[in-house]
Design an enzyme around this catalytic site. Structure first.
Site, PDB file in Angstrom:
ATOM      1  CG  ASP A 167      -2.259   0.708   0.921  1.00 48.30           C
ATOM      2  OD1 ASP A 167      -2.172   1.883   0.554  1.00 48.30           O
ATOM      3  OD2 ASP A 167      -3.351   0.122   1.058  1.00 48.30           O
ATOM      4  CG  HIS A 190      -1.119   1.433  -3.285  1.00 44.13           C
ATOM      5  ND1 HIS A 190      -2.352   1.166  -2.765  1.00 44.13           N
ATOM      6  CD2 HIS A 190      -0.732   0.303  -3.928  1.00 44.13           C
ATOM      7  CE1 HIS A 190      -2.709  -0.075  -3.069  1.00 44.13           C
ATOM      8  NE2 HIS A 190      -1.733  -0.628  -3.767  1.00 44.13           N
TER       9      HIS A 190
END
Ligand SMILES: *[C@@H]1O[C@H](CO)[C@@H](O)[C@H](O)[C@H]1NC(C)=O
Ligand SMILES: *[C@@H]1O[C@H](CO)[C@@H](O)[C@H](O)[C@H]1NC(C)=O
Ligand SMILES: *[C@@H]1O[C@H](CO)[C@@H](O)[C@H](O)[C@H]1NC(C)=O
Ligand SMILES: *[C@@H]1O[C@H](CO)[C@@H](O)[C@H](O)[C@H]1NC(C)=O
Ligand SMILES: *[C@@H]1O[C@H](CO)[C@@H](O)[C@H](O)[C@H]1NC(C)=O
Length: 415
Positions: A234, A257
């Site tokens: 993430d 991310h």
């Protein structure tokens, strides 16, 4: 030379005034490790360090002694070449005598592998594995690792909330050199804290592990994250409400991310982030790069943000502002929005793995203001493909050389 009686008494008094005197449980910390003062070695409090035995109680006991120590800078010591299995554990600095406490972690801390083997903290469900709270001066460092053994958590379909390490309600915190691995969810969270320096960290989890953010910052100010490698499933760094004066410098990010501000303004909340400086970051094959995301209907702002000296290698969405953030795709448009202003993108080079290298979706009611773009070149990772930009409701300037061209950037009459 012999000690005079007065000197002798003085020396004796000095010795007695430290917790360590005549105690089999502690030893002086080797000065080449950089720690001064007395060290409380978890092995001397019954820790097995074999990776199987539950060493939680030994850590609690060693911590009790460290906290009670009248040394000006006591150290709790976790020796290298050993693994310590720990249940969820909170270290509270509230009643400690010292305002400069070190956790020297040269060994490995491991969480129970089976989620069912996690004890809940103090009878209630705990949201983290290891927590440090209410410290006035805290150093967490060492060549060791902190492994949340999260792989069994990742398979659970329901959203749980299990952060690897939380630092809360603390001031003057340094975290250095450690490796964080495989947290059930985000690896490190800083909450309601100020003056934090995190340096030379390595944070690693598989690129497909869900919600395993690297470092999350919330309600915290004066935070520096530097010289670190973050490869997770993430955000490498995520910045939430109430965060200001953050420097994020010299970071390698990917997979993951990217670095995100937000999401802000969920459920109409009034949320604020300002003075964020992201400098010298390289993103490799990340899903996003530098992103600001806010919900429709929120209040507050994200402002005074600089992203500069950034290199992208095959990231999908390198530059994103999304004022319509809606992960579940059922969001109504609303007139209120979290204001986004004074955002500078400078010297950002490399390749995108998606066509839209720059995407600015700002709201019609609250356009993004004073967005400045300089020295930007983002081509497609596949040479035969082109990159483009998406841009709506944005005020600001883009230098003529900016590529891809961000044509909707207009001169803002209000600036
Ligand atoms: C960074 O941390 C590693 C251990 O993870 C250590 O060996 C190295 O010396 C540290 N580097 C600096 C510059 O402190
Ligand atoms: C961030 O960097 C600026 C400029 O380099 C510096 O003045 C400031 O003190 C830094 N803040 C933190 C929290 O490191
Ligand atoms: C944070 O840093 C700013 C600027 O360097 C300084 O003015 C402010 O006092 C600091 N805040 C805290 C809580 O230390
Ligand atoms: C940028 O960050 C990288 C990786 O941490 C580091 O090796 C390099 O020296 C930094 N560059 C500058 C100009 O500080
Ligand atoms: C909300 O507004 C945006 C921009 O005007 C538009 O693209 C989107 O379709 C709208 N969404 C809904 C659910 O009306």
């Amino acid at each position: 030379m012999t000690l005079s009686m007065a000197n002798y008494v003085a020396v004796l008094f000095l010795l007695l005034s430290t917790q360590c005197f005549l105690s089999a449980h502690c030893r002086h910390f080797p000065s080449n490790q950089g720690a001064i003062g007395d060290a409380f070695d978890v092995l001397n409090y019954g820790a097995a360090g074999d990776g199987h035995t539950d060493d939680t109680q030994a850590f609690k006991d060693a911590w009790k002694a460290t906290c009670k120590s009248s040394s000006s800078s006591p150290t709790m010591y976790v020796p290298h070449d050993k693994s310590f299995k720990l249940q969820p554990l909170t270290f509270s600095g509230e009643i400690c005598k010292s305002n400069s406490i070190t956790f020297q972690i040269d060994g490995h801390l491991v969480a129970p592998r089976d989620p069912h083997a996690w004890n809940t903290c103090d009878g209630s469900k705990c949201r983290q594995w290891i927590q440090f709270k209410k410290f006035g001066g805290l150093f967490i460092r060492g060549v060791g690792s902190i492994n949340g053994q999260g792989s069994n958590w990742w398979k659970l379909s329901c959203k749980h909330d299990k952060i690897g390490l939380v630092v809360a309600n603390s001031n003057n915190v340094h975290i250095d050199d450690l490796t964080f691995e495989d947290s059930p969810q985000m690896h490190i969270a800083f909450e309601r804290s100020t003056n934090i320096e995190a340096t030379n960290l390595t944070i690693i989890a598989p690129g497909n592990s869900p919600n395993t953010d690297g470092i999350h910052i919330q309600h915290s100010s004066n935070v520096s994250i530097a010289h670190s490698i973050i490869s997770t499933g993430d955000d490498c760094v995520s910045i939430g409400d109430g965060s200001s004066h953050l420097n994020i410098t010299n970071i390698f990010c990917g997979p993951g991310h990217g670095i995100s501000i937000g999401s802000l303004g969920m459920k109409g909340r009034n949320e604020k982030v300002e003075f964020v400086h992201v400098n010298n970051v390289s993103f490799t094959e990340t899903q996003n790069g530098v992103r600001i995301k806010t919900w429709q209907g929120g209040k507050g702002y994200a402002r005074h943000i600089v992203f500069e000296n950034i290199i992208f290698q095959g990231s999908h969405n390198p530059i994103v502002i999304d004022q319509y953030y809606c992960p579940h795709k059922h969001c109504k448009n609303k007139t209120l929005a979290v204001k986004i202003s004074d955002v500078t993108y400078n010297h950002i080079l490399g390749t995108s793995n998606g066509e839209t290298a720059v995407a600015f979706s700002c709201s019609t009611s609250t356009p993004c203001k004073n967005i400045i773009m300089k020295d930007i070149h983002l081509g497609h990772v596949k040479h035969e493909k082109k990159t483009s930009s998406y841009c709506s409701n944005v005020r600001g300037t883009a230098d003529p050389g900016v590529f891809p061209k961000v044509s909707c950037l207009q001169v803002d009459e209000n600036v």
